[in-house]
Design a protein around this motif. Structure first.
Motif, PDB file in Angstrom:
ATOM      1  N   SER A  13       5.758  11.014  -2.358  1.00 51.02           N
ATOM      2  CA  SER A  13       4.299  11.164  -2.335  1.00 51.02           C
ATOM      3  C   SER A  13       3.607  10.084  -3.150  1.00 51.02           C
ATOM      4  CB  SER A  13       3.916  12.541  -2.875  1.00 51.02           C
ATOM      5  OG  SER A  13       4.119  12.561  -4.257  1.00 51.02           O
ATOM      6  N   THR A  14       2.297  10.004  -2.958  1.00 52.62           N
ATOM      7  CA  THR A  14       1.481   9.139  -3.820  1.00 52.62           C
ATOM      8  C   THR A  14       0.587  10.083  -4.628  1.00 52.62           C
ATOM      9  OG1 THR A  14      -0.474   8.980  -2.440  1.00 52.62           O
ATOM     10  CG2 THR A  14       1.309   7.440  -1.950  1.00 52.62           C
ATOM     11  N   GLY A  15      -0.001   9.586  -5.673  1.00 56.59           N
ATOM     12  CA  GLY A  15      -0.893  10.429  -6.488  1.00 56.59           C
ATOM     13  C   GLY A  15      -2.336  10.309  -6.045  1.00 56.59           C
ATOM     14  N   SER A  16      -2.536   9.609  -4.921  1.00 53.29           N
ATOM     15  CA  SER A  16      -3.915   9.424  -4.469  1.00 53.29           C
ATOM     16  C   SER A  16      -4.490  10.750  -3.987  1.00 53.29           C
ATOM     17  CB  SER A  16      -3.958   8.423  -3.319  1.00 53.29           C
ATOM     18  OG  SER A  16      -3.244   7.275  -3.673  1.00 53.29           O
ATOM     19  N   ALA A  17      -5.790  10.879  -4.111  1.00 56.63           N
ATOM     20  CA  ALA A  17      -6.420  12.118  -3.669  1.00 56.63           C
ATOM     21  C   ALA A  17      -7.475  11.800  -2.630  1.00 56.63           C
ATOM     22  CB  ALA A  17      -7.057  12.820  -4.857  1.00 56.63           C
ATOM     23  N   CYS A  18      -7.565  12.664  -1.647  1.00 60.55           N
ATOM     24  CA  CYS A  18      -8.550  12.456  -0.601  1.00 60.55           C
ATOM     25  C   CYS A  18      -9.801  13.246  -0.972  1.00 60.55           C
ATOM     26  CB  CYS A  18      -7.991  12.970   0.710  1.00 60.55           C
ATOM     27  SG  CYS A  18      -8.895  12.336   2.090  1.00 60.55           S
ATOM     28  N   SER A  19     -10.915  12.539  -1.158  1.00 58.37           N
ATOM     29  CA  SER A  19     -12.141  13.294  -1.433  1.00 58.37           C
ATOM     30  C   SER A  19     -13.263  12.733  -0.583  1.00 58.37           C
ATOM     31  CB  SER A  19     -12.501  13.262  -2.915  1.00 58.37           C
ATOM     32  OG  SER A  19     -12.820  11.970  -3.306  1.00 58.37           O
ATOM     33  N   SER A  20     -13.961  13.600   0.067  1.00 52.35           N
ATOM     34  CA  SER A  20     -15.074  13.260   0.963  1.00 52.35           C
ATOM     35  C   SER A  20     -14.713  12.109   1.898  1.00 52.35           C
ATOM     36  CB  SER A  20     -16.346  12.910   0.190  1.00 52.35           C
ATOM     37  OG  SER A  20     -16.335  13.380  -1.113  1.00 52.35           O
ATOM     38  N   GLY A  21     -13.563  12.180   2.496  1.00 53.42           N
ATOM     39  CA  GLY A  21     -13.211  11.203   3.522  1.00 53.42           C
ATOM     40  C   GLY A  21     -12.688   9.881   2.985  1.00 53.42           C
ATOM     41  N   SER A  22     -12.798   9.631   1.683  1.00 56.95           N
ATOM     42  CA  SER A  22     -12.258   8.368   1.171  1.00 56.95           C
ATOM     43  C   SER A  22     -11.066   8.674   0.270  1.00 56.95           C
ATOM     44  CB  SER A  22     -13.328   7.608   0.382  1.00 56.95           C
ATOM     45  OG  SER A  22     -13.599   8.309  -0.798  1.00 56.95           O
TER      46      SER A  22
ATOM     47  N   ASP B  53       0.890  -1.152   0.000  1.00 50.21           N
ATOM     48  CA  ASP B  53       0.000   0.000   0.000  1.00 50.21           C
ATOM     49  C   ASP B  53       0.936   1.210   0.000  1.00 50.21           C
ATOM     50  OD1 ASP B  53      -1.631   2.103   0.556  1.00 50.21           O
ATOM     51  OD2 ASP B  53      -2.270   1.395   2.533  1.00 50.21           O
ATOM     52  N   ALA B  54       0.877   2.000  -1.081  1.00 50.75           N
ATOM     53  CA  ALA B  54       1.840   3.104  -1.238  1.00 50.75           C
ATOM     54  C   ALA B  54       1.762   4.101  -0.090  1.00 50.75           C
ATOM     55  CB  ALA B  54       1.617   3.805  -2.573  1.00 50.75           C
ATOM     56  N   GLU B  55       0.548   4.312   0.443  1.00 52.99           N
ATOM     57  CA  GLU B  55       0.431   5.260   1.563  1.00 52.99           C
ATOM     58  C   GLU B  55       1.245   4.756   2.753  1.00 52.99           C
ATOM     59  OE1 GLU B  55      -0.880   8.219   1.738  1.00 52.99           O
ATOM     60  OE2 GLU B  55      -1.936   8.256  -0.175  1.00 52.99           O
ATOM     61  N   ALA B  56       1.216   3.439   2.965  1.00 51.47           N
ATOM     62  CA  ALA B  56       1.987   2.863   4.074  1.00 51.47           C
ATOM     63  C   ALA B  56       3.481   3.002   3.805  1.00 51.47           C
ATOM     64  CB  ALA B  56       1.603   1.389   4.269  1.00 51.47           C
ATOM     65  N   VAL B  57       3.884   2.820   2.556  1.00 46.84           N
ATOM     66  CA  VAL B  57       5.309   2.964   2.205  1.00 46.84           C
ATOM     67  C   VAL B  57       5.759   4.401   2.467  1.00 46.84           C
ATOM     68  CG1 VAL B  57       6.994   2.896   0.300  1.00 46.84           C
ATOM     69  CG2 VAL B  57       5.248   1.094   0.490  1.00 46.84           C
ATOM     70  N   VAL B  58       4.931   5.350   2.043  1.00 51.77           N
ATOM     71  CA  VAL B  58       5.280   6.769   2.230  1.00 51.77           C
ATOM     72  C   VAL B  58       5.409   7.091   3.724  1.00 51.77           C
ATOM     73  CG1 VAL B  58       4.368   9.127   1.956  1.00 51.77           C
ATOM     74  CG2 VAL B  58       4.303   7.540   0.034  1.00 51.77           C
ATOM     75  N   THR B  59       4.494   6.573   4.516  1.00 47.54           N
ATOM     76  CA  THR B  59       4.543   6.814   5.968  1.00 47.54           C
ATOM     77  C   THR B  59       5.799   6.199   6.567  1.00 47.54           C
ATOM     78  OG1 THR B  59       2.146   6.740   5.987  1.00 47.54           O
ATOM     79  CG2 THR B  59       3.231   6.521   8.122  1.00 47.54           C
ATOM     80  N   GLN B  60       6.119   4.980   6.141  1.00 52.90           N
ATOM     81  CA  GLN B  60       7.307   4.296   6.660  1.00 52.90           C
ATOM     82  C   GLN B  60       8.592   5.006   6.251  1.00 52.90           C
ATOM     83  OE1 GLN B  60       7.671   1.537   8.705  1.00 52.90           O
ATOM     84  NE2 GLN B  60       5.508   1.946   9.034  1.00 52.90           N
ATOM     85  N   MET B  61       8.568   5.668   5.103  1.00 48.80           N
ATOM     86  CA  MET B  61       9.796   6.298   4.598  1.00 48.80           C
ATOM     87  C   MET B  61      10.155   7.594   5.329  1.00 48.80           C
ATOM     88  SD  MET B  61       9.879   5.646   0.489  1.00 48.80           S
ATOM     89  CE  MET B  61      11.376   6.605   0.268  1.00 48.80           C
ATOM     90  N   ASP B  62       9.233   8.161   6.059  1.00 48.55           N
ATOM     91  CA  ASP B  62       9.526   9.390   6.801  1.00 48.55           C
ATOM     92  C   ASP B  62      10.786   9.176   7.658  1.00 48.55           C
ATOM     93  OD1 ASP B  62       8.600  12.025   7.918  1.00 48.55           O
ATOM     94  OD2 ASP B  62       8.648  10.827   9.753  1.00 48.55           O
ATOM     95  N   PRO B  63      11.785  10.052   7.677  1.00 52.54           N
ATOM     96  CA  PRO B  63      11.812  11.441   7.209  1.00 52.54           C
ATOM     97  C   PRO B  63      12.282  11.644   5.768  1.00 52.54           C
ATOM     98  CG  PRO B  63      13.787  11.021   8.478  1.00 52.54           C
ATOM     99  CD  PRO B  63      13.032   9.727   8.436  1.00 52.54           C
TER     100      PRO B  63
END
Ligand code: PMP
Length: 394
Positions: free
Chosen positions: A329-338, A315-325
């Motif tokens: 980024s991912t190209g996903s967009a947050c719309s209406s909570g999803s 899950d790219a979002e998890a990879v991005v979070t793990q990579m901090d600092p």
């Protein structure tokens, strides 16, 4: 166990396509304007005349970056506003039978959403030009769609997520053959590769300062002598910027954009050849250490600084979070909570799952070799960790 903090402590910024850091030389150019500049650029007293003079210099610098005329630069609050001005401005000014607009499937949200809004308001009929799996506008599909009822075609020069470059000169030729206007969002291209409005044959070009190491909140729509007569303002007021963008000017921001444009024009070629090597090393390092890693889009005709990488089974979002600092980024967009997968990747034919596995790395002026080593190590550890957690969960 998350061993990230033990392995990587170095902050690394690899999100230049999101926003590039301010170049200290740009800050130096802005400082006197911020500290000593007083008065409205529209005022005729000496303080106002100073503001007008520094804005005019910036106008020259921006025009030089894109091969336009200084008189045809309209300063805006960024590329979002420039895109809105180009599309809504052209549609609202149009008379006669040309009521269709064509936009590519991989445009920035500011192009997509204003064109959808124009269509929903009944002001224009919208058609979307598909892209190939490589991420380019499909010229044959465009030929099918274009006709003498088309008012404007909007296709970006380089895509922010994949870096893929569109054949904008061929597109301009076909658009002009149909008698329509060609708007090109060159936000990601200018400052990274040569972009000459006249050579391309673009009628309206959008750019944004913070993508070229300038300050945020300022950009420009650059037109031609003729094209700017074919659009009308979307912001009404005191008539600044040839009446196309009312509002007292953001003088310090404009001076910053001018300085950023100047630096980019001087350093673009050397920067591109340095950055492309770092980008390729990053991808090669990652691929050498972990399997099932794929690059999205054409890997030849693309920006030198961008890699869109799909890590299968993550899950790219998890990879991005793990990579901090290390910032990517991912190209996903947050719309209406999803969370929605990247519309760009879906348009290129990737499945939703594949789109959700994609991380964008974008490098730039201040990226170093040691940044790349740290980022590659961080990506490898993060992907291995996320893959192992995914396997444990299922
Ligand atoms: N167009 C493109 C291609 C972009 O990448 C961006 C920024 N992500 C924009 C337009 C919008 O720029 P700004 O946020 O400066 O308005």
């Amino acid at each position: 166990m998350n061993t990230q903090d033990e392995v990587v402590v170095k902050e690394v910024y690899l999100d230049y396509n999101g926003s590039a850091p301010l170049d200290p030389r740009v800050a130096d150019a802005m400082t006197p304007v911020l500290l000593e500049g007083v008065g409205n650029a529209s005022s005729s007293h000496r303080f106002g005349r100073y503001q007008t003079a520094v804005v005019d210099r910036a106008r020259e610098q921006v025009a030089a970056l894109v091969g336009g005329r200084a008189a045809d630069v309209v300063f805006t609050a960024g590329a979002t506003e420039a895109n809105n001005l180009a599309l809504r401005g052209a549609v609202e000014a149009a008379h006669g039978d040309r009521r269709r607009i064509l936009v590519s499937a991989v445009e920035h949200a500011s192009v997509h959403k204003v064109s959808r809004s124009l269509s929903e308001q009944g002001l224009a009929k919208l058609d979307v030009i598909p892209v190939s799996s490589g991420g380019f506008v499909d010229l044959e599909e465009m030929e099918e769609l274009i006709d003498d009822d088309v008012l404007l075609v909007s296709v970006m020069a380089a895509n922010s997520e994949t870096g893929v470059l569109n054949p904008v000169d061929e597109i301009a030729e076909r658009v002009h053959a149909a008698g329509a206007l060609f708007h090109c969002d060159a936000t990601q291209m200018v400052g990274r590769l040569p972009f000459d409005l006249q050579r391309v044959g673009a009628d309206l070009v959008s750019i944004s300062s913070h993508k070229i190491c300038g300050p945020g909140g300022v950009g420009a729509l650059i037109g031609t002598r003729q094209s700017l007569r074919l659009i009308q303002p979307i912001i009404h007021g005191g008539g600044q910027e040839r009446g196309l963008r009312s509002g007292s000017l953001n003088v310090a921001g404009i001076v910053g954009l001018g300085a950023a444009a100047d630096t980019a024009a001087d350093e673009r070629a050397a920067e591109a050849s340095r950055v492309v090597k770092l980008r390729d090393r990053l991808v090669a390092d990652i691929k050498a250490k972990i399997p099932d890693v794929h690059e999205n889009g054409d890997t030849i005709r693309r920006l030198p600084n961008t890699a869109s990488i799909r890590f299968e089974g993550t899950d790219a979002e998890a990879v991005v979070t793990q990579m901090d600092p290390v910032a990517v980024s991912t190209g996903s967009a947050c719309s209406s909570g999803s969370i929605d997968p990247s519309a760009v990747l879906l348009a290129m034919g990737l499945s939703r799952d594949a789109a959700f596995e994609t991380v964008r790395f974008s490098l730039g002026r201040f990226t170093t070799g040691s940044d790349i080593e740290a980022a590659a190590a961080s990506a490898v550890t993060a992907v291995q960790y996320v893959r192992s957690m995914t396997r444990e969960t299922f």
